[in-house]
Design an enzyme around this catalytic site. Structure first.
Site, PDB file in Angstrom:
ATOM      1  N   GLU A 269       6.899   2.119   1.717  1.00 36.75           N
ATOM      2  CA  GLU A 269       8.562   2.063   1.460  1.00 36.75           C
ATOM      3  C   GLU A 269       8.691   3.242   1.432  1.00 36.75           C
ATOM      4  O   GLU A 269      10.012   3.844   1.795  1.00 36.75           O
ATOM      5  CB  GLU A 269       8.940   1.095  -0.385  1.00 36.75           C
TER       6      GLU A 269
ATOM      7  N   HIS B  44      12.843  -8.355   1.962  1.00 34.25           N
ATOM      8  CA  HIS B  44      12.166  -9.102   1.470  1.00 34.25           C
ATOM      9  C   HIS B  44      12.013 -11.041   2.174  1.00 34.25           C
ATOM     10  O   HIS B  44      11.825 -11.446   1.137  1.00 34.25           O
ATOM     11  CB  HIS B  44      12.680  -8.878   0.192  1.00 34.25           C
TER      12      HIS B  44
ATOM     13  N   HIS C 118       3.854   1.446  -4.848  1.00 32.04           N
ATOM     14  CA  HIS C 118       3.723   0.710  -5.973  1.00 32.04           C
ATOM     15  C   HIS C 118       1.675  -0.170  -5.011  1.00 32.04           C
ATOM     16  O   HIS C 118       2.513  -0.193  -3.871  1.00 32.04           O
ATOM     17  CB  HIS C 118       4.599  -0.400  -6.513  1.00 32.04           C
TER      18      HIS C 118
ATOM     19  N   HIS D 245      15.010  -0.316  -5.595  1.00 31.80           N
ATOM     20  CA  HIS D 245      15.748  -0.804  -5.165  1.00 31.80           C
ATOM     21  C   HIS D 245      15.276  -2.486  -5.602  1.00 31.80           C
ATOM     22  O   HIS D 245      15.539  -3.437  -5.524  1.00 31.80           O
ATOM     23  CB  HIS D 245      16.611  -1.473  -4.128  1.00 31.80           C
TER      24      HIS D 245
END
Lengths: 283, 115, 284
Positions: free
Chosen positions: A240, A59, A193, A12
């Site tokens: 995530e 976020h 990441h 995303h």
């Protein structure tokens, strides 16, 4: 009864939205990534789910750390995107589905999940990028979306075993809803990441591919990891993976892998696209 | 929670009711702010429009009909802020809902201690 | 290790704050209610707790339906009160505590409680009235407060068994904290009352007395209720019993409790008002 017809994992990251807004899909950097999507879009257009339950992490558009929920669920009939501060285009409103949303919220609280329940909620790129990836040109208005937001920002975060349990409880709630609806579930974000610190930029391809394998055949194995393990193995934002695990939790019947495309790097991440077809358990 | 058996005189503020009541509750939630209370007092109709109240909710507000507000999805937590704006106590509001005067309502409360 | 000294259950209705502001404690309406408090204040004065964990429900000051948590917990160094819309006096800031707060937050998430964590949070009369009752004249600044808000407004609400388990997890977290702080827990609100609908004014004295009885040694007889049953037996806002149960849950694991005080008076505003003090062996 409502029926979960499948689950999808997808990245995303906001760079995808910029690439789409600027028509870069066929450039050498983006082509291997975007080439993965047409089979999934075809499946969605053929199966025509009525509702998408979408796991993502906010976020910092809707939630700030003044009041940060562990799990939040939207129960509104419409959700708006807004300026996120760094220049990705704002996208049109997302259609909601309050009846099934409330049914799920009731069922979750009854099952001991302490949800934050949102009757008004701005949705950020974590939710909007996947919708636009599946229905390019913002053609997602016909599908009703139930946003489920998992804290992946501030420790302590829910552990993988808890997010898997959340998914399972949502799967049971959908199965007990008395309207004939076709539901697909998206687990968005990841995969490995890290954006922050001297370790920024790590990607663990081997681990990501192992996770995709396990999401198909042995999701319980992924619930053995702690969030600390995930940070170590998959980077600070590798947590995530919890959204992918939650998605898999909702698939309480039989799954069959129909499509997969892993590509790294996209922006700073390993990107895992996977389509799992799901058959509900027999009553 | 799905209300399966009725508890007479009780409207459960559950999901569907809260969905219906959202504009009304959002308006009343704004009354935590003195400027908002003044704005409401200046022009009630404009204030209903600002929060997009449904016609049912506007009607209940105009008539100061607490039961109708509850039936339109009102939450007593936010309606209490409206009552405060009108200078009503929770006993006044109790009387309005039960068809008693405030004094009768107070007496009713006292009587329940005489067990 | 941090130590739990005991728990206090008390009403938190705004009318109490108004009565104290206006010096009405000795008027006929209020006298009996306020006369119950000195023994509890004396106990607090003797025990000198460092930290108070206060279970309460927000009544629409901090939280609205746009994002309403089931369980929310503060982890801030200070909390402010603010205009609640209907004219009760605002009170001075409440001192917070971040280290034990974050320790509890970590413990809760690790044990599958999905709380909303608040680093900034306005606290309403549900929290401020009990503090002022315990330390009149707003003299509560020396006590560090950890606010814990439970949804008692909009269904679905956490079940009594869940609220109790939540409190128990908080008690376990306190016991595992590597400090020497003395901690009390407060369960606020209740007991039976209903503000809304034609059934407004409903109070159930026998049920309230039963609850206070069972709080001491048999809380499991209360945790078996559903919220629907609580609404039926104790009125729409009688679900505030959940805060009492969370307080009692925090004391689970402390062995047998000593009930040092109990009083019940009605009506106070529209409620049956209970006051109860349960001490652990850690208390002097």
């Amino acid at each position: 009864m409502a029926n979960i017809i499948g689950g999808i994992t997808t990245s995303h990251i906001p760079a995808i939205a910029n690439a789409m807004a600027n028509g870069l899909e066929e450039t050498p950097y983006w082509k291997p990534f975007f080439d993965g999507y047409p089979p999934v879009r075809d499946w969605l257009n053929e199966k025509k789910p009525d509702v998408i339950i979408l796991f993502y992490n906010d976020h910092g558009l809707e939630f700030f750390i003044d009041k940060k929920p562990t799990f939040a669920i939207g129960v509104a009939d419409e959700y708006h995107n807004a300026d996120e501060g760094w220049g990705i285009p704002t996208i049109p409103p997302v259609t909601g589905e309050s009846d099934l949303s409330w049914h799920i919220a009731n069922s979750l609280v009854e099952d001991g999940f302490d949800m934050t329940i949102c009757q008004e909620m701005k949705v950020d790129h974590g939710l909007t990028v996947p919708l636009n990836l599946m229905w390019p040109g913002y053609n997602y208005g016909h599908v009703k979306v139930i946003p489920v937001c998992i804290n992946c920002e501030q420790h302590p975060m829910p552990q993988p075993k808890r997010t898997y349990a959340l998914g399972q409880a949502i799967g049971r709630a959908v199965a007990s809803f008395d309207q004939d609806l076709k539901v697909a579930v998206f687990g968005t974000g990841g995969m490995s990441h890290q954006l922050d610190g001297e370790r920024a930029g790590i990607i663990n391809r081997e681990f990501d591919i192992d996770c995709l394998d396990k999401l198909v055949s042995d999701p319980e194995a992924l619930t053995k990891y702690s969030n600390l393990d995930l940070v170590e193995i998959a980077g600070a934002q590798g947590v995530e993976l919890n959204m992918l695990i939650a998605m898999r939790g909702t698939l309480i019947g039989e799954v069959k892998e129909l499509h997969r495309n892993y590509h790294a790097p996209i922006s700073n991440t390993g990107s895992g696209l996977m389509l799992l077809e799901h058959t509900m358990p027999k009553k | 929670m799905t209300q399966t058996v009725d508890i007479p005189g009780t409207i459960m503020l559950d999901g569907p009711m809260a969905t219906k009541g959202y504009p009304l509750n959002k308006m009343c939630y704004s009354f935590n702010n003195a400027a908002a209370r003044n704005e409401f007092k200046q022009d009630e109709e404009a204030y209903y429009e600002k929060f997009k109240l449904t016609e049912e909710q506007r009607d209940a507000m105009r008539k100061r009909d607490v039961i109708a507000m509850l039936e339109a999805g009102g939450s007593i937590y936010y309606l209490a802020k409206f009552a405060g704006l009108l200078g009503l106590s929770v006993q006044d509001v109790g009387g309005l809902q039960t068809g008693m005067t405030t004094e009768e309502f107070k007496a009713f409360l006292v009587k329940q201690g005489e067990i | 290790m941090a130590k739990l000294l005991g728990g206090i259950a008390t009403s938190h209705i705004p009318a109490i704050g108004v009565a104290m502001d206006q010096g009405l404690e000795n008027t006929p309406y209020w006298k009996e209610f306020f006369e119950a408090y000195p023994p509890v204040r004396d106990w607090l004065y003797t025990q000198e707790p460092d930290i108070a964990i206060v279970f309460y429900n927000d009544h629409g000051l901090e939280f609205f339906h746009d994002r309403k948590p089931t369980f929310a917990m503060g982890a801030a160094a200070q909390y402010e009160n603010a205009d609640e819309g209907w004219g009760i006096a605002e009170i001075p800031p409440v001192t917070g505590e971040t280290e034990l707060s974050w320790h509890i937050v970590n413990h809760l998430i690790e044990h599958d409680f999905d709380i909303t964590v608040c680093q900034e949070m306005k606290v309403d009369h549900g929290l401020t009235v009990p503090l002022t009752l315990m330390w009149p004249g707003h003299k509560y600044g020396h006590v560090k407060v950890i606010p814990v808000a439970i949804n008692c407004e909009r269904h679905p609400m956490p079940k009594p068994s869940r609220s109790y388990a939540f409190g128990k997890a908080i008690g376990d977290a306190v016991r595992s904290f590597a400090g020497d702080q003395k901690v009390i827990v407060m369960g606020t609100g209740g007991l039976s009352h209903q503000l809304d609908g034609q059934r407004a004014g409903f109070i159930n004295k026998p049920f309230d007395l039963y609850c206070m009885d069972k709080m001491v040694d048999e809380p499991e007889l209360l945790t078996c209720y559903s919220n629907y049953e609580l609404v039926e037996k104790a009125g729409a806002q009688g679900v505030e019993l959940n805060m009492w149960l969370a307080m009692r849950g925090a004391l689970e694991g402390e062995g047998k409790l000593k009930e040092l005080h109990r009083s019940y008076h009605l009506p106070i505003s529209n409620t049956g008002a209970g006051l109860q003090l349960l001490a652990t062996d850690n208390a002097r």
